[in-house]
Design a protein around this motif. Structure first.
Motif, short mmCIF file in Angstrom:
data_model
loop_
_atom_site.label_atom_id
_atom_site.label_comp_id
_atom_site.label_asym_id
_atom_site.label_seq_id
_atom_site.Cartn_x
_atom_site.Cartn_y
_atom_site.Cartn_z
N UNK A 129 0.82 -1.23 0.00
CA UNK A 129 0.00 0.00 0.00
C UNK A 129 0.85 1.27 0.00
N UNK A 130 1.95 1.24 0.74
CA UNK A 130 2.78 2.43 0.84
C UNK A 130 3.47 2.75 -0.49
N UNK A 131 4.01 1.74 -1.13
CA UNK A 131 4.68 1.95 -2.42
C UNK A 131 3.68 2.41 -3.47
N UNK A 139 -3.56 12.74 -0.17
CA UNK A 139 -3.04 11.49 0.39
C UNK A 139 -4.06 10.83 1.31
N UNK A 140 -5.07 11.59 1.74
CA UNK A 140 -6.12 11.00 2.59
C UNK A 140 -6.82 9.85 1.88
N UNK A 141 -6.87 9.91 0.55
CA UNK A 141 -7.50 8.85 -0.22
C UNK A 141 -6.73 7.53 -0.08
N UNK A 142 -5.45 7.63 0.23
CA UNK A 142 -4.62 6.42 0.32
C UNK A 142 -5.04 5.49 1.44
N UNK A 143 -5.87 6.00 2.35
CA UNK A 143 -6.39 5.12 3.41
C UNK A 143 -7.28 4.03 2.82
N UNK A 144 -7.79 4.25 1.60
CA UNK A 144 -8.67 3.27 0.96
C UNK A 144 -7.92 1.99 0.60
N UNK A 145 -6.60 2.05 0.53
CA UNK A 145 -5.82 0.83 0.28
C UNK A 145 -5.00 0.47 1.52
N UNK A 146 -5.41 0.99 2.68
CA UNK A 146 -4.82 0.66 3.98
C UNK A 146 -3.44 1.26 4.22
#
Length: 220
Positions: free
Chosen positions: A89-91, A162-169
């Motif tokens: 998820x981070x990458x 980047x808040x959207x990135x929570x959707x992929x944990x």
């Protein structure tokens, strides 16, 4: 019926909030550095590159600027594994943020490059500077100075996105706020605090970048 607020129940989970803030800042810092490099390279390609390269970069810019960030993120994280590229998820978050910032930075920087007086470039060439030296020493610094406020705004937009990135944990700030409210059911308090933190991060980042840009990147 009265409503009782309990911000202490959220603030008591401060390690999660701190972790989320650090992830948000880390993702933003990495995306900013790499995205700026991509933006400079693509801006030069669109301004001075061969026709095929201008077309290729232009297609990339139009694709990214005309599709939602969340779709780009999902394509990288969920779509690429189907082609054999499994990413954490981070990458995946970093790649999506870099691609997004790079596309917008390309057009912002290109506007600054095209505003460079032609006589300034011709004077540099007359001093026997090669194309790379002319671009890096004569064209790019004043171009960046002209467009820096717009670039800073775009960096802030990417940080908030980047808040959207929570959707992929990805464990950034909005992920932390959602995790906290799922534990104590204090959604209002959790997201109010997250909002305040995002506001503080945005104001702080904007002031830092507006100070650091003229001081360290392209001179006063």
């Amino acid at each position: 019926m009265g409503i009782e607020f309990d911000f202490g129940a959220v603030l008591g989970q401060w390690p999660l909030l701190v972790r989320g803030v650090l992830w948000t800042l880390g993702l933003t810092a990495i995306a900013t550095v790499i995205g700026m490099v991509v933006g400079v390279a693509c801006a030069w390609s669109r301004a001075s590159g061969p026709a095929w390269l201008r077309w290729l970069v232009g297609s990339y810019v139009e694709l990214i600027r005309n599709t939602p960030f969340i779709v780009q993120l999902f394509f990288i994280f969920f779509g690429l594994p189907a082609a054999g590229f499994k990413l954490s998820p981070e990458v995946a978050s970093v790649i999506a943020m870099v691609m997004n910032l790079g596309a917008y930075a390309t057009e912002i920087i290109r506007a600054g490059i095209e505003a460079t007086p032609r006589g300034q470039i011709e004077a540099a060439v007359s001093l026997a500077l090669n194309k790379v030296q002319v671009f890096l020493r004569v064209v790019l610094p004043p171009a960046m100075k002209k467009v820096w406020p717009a670039m800073v705004s775009q960096i802030i937009i990417v940080m908030l996105g980047s808040a959207v990135c929570s959707q992929i944990s990805t464990e950034e700030l909005s992920y932390a706020a959602n995790l906290i409210q799922s534990r104590n059911f204090r959604a209002f308090e959790a997201f109010i605090i997250a909002t305040v933190i995002y506001l503080a991060l945005s104001v702080g980042a904007r002031r830092l970048l507006n100070w650091a840009g003229p001081k360290y990147f392209f001179g006063r």
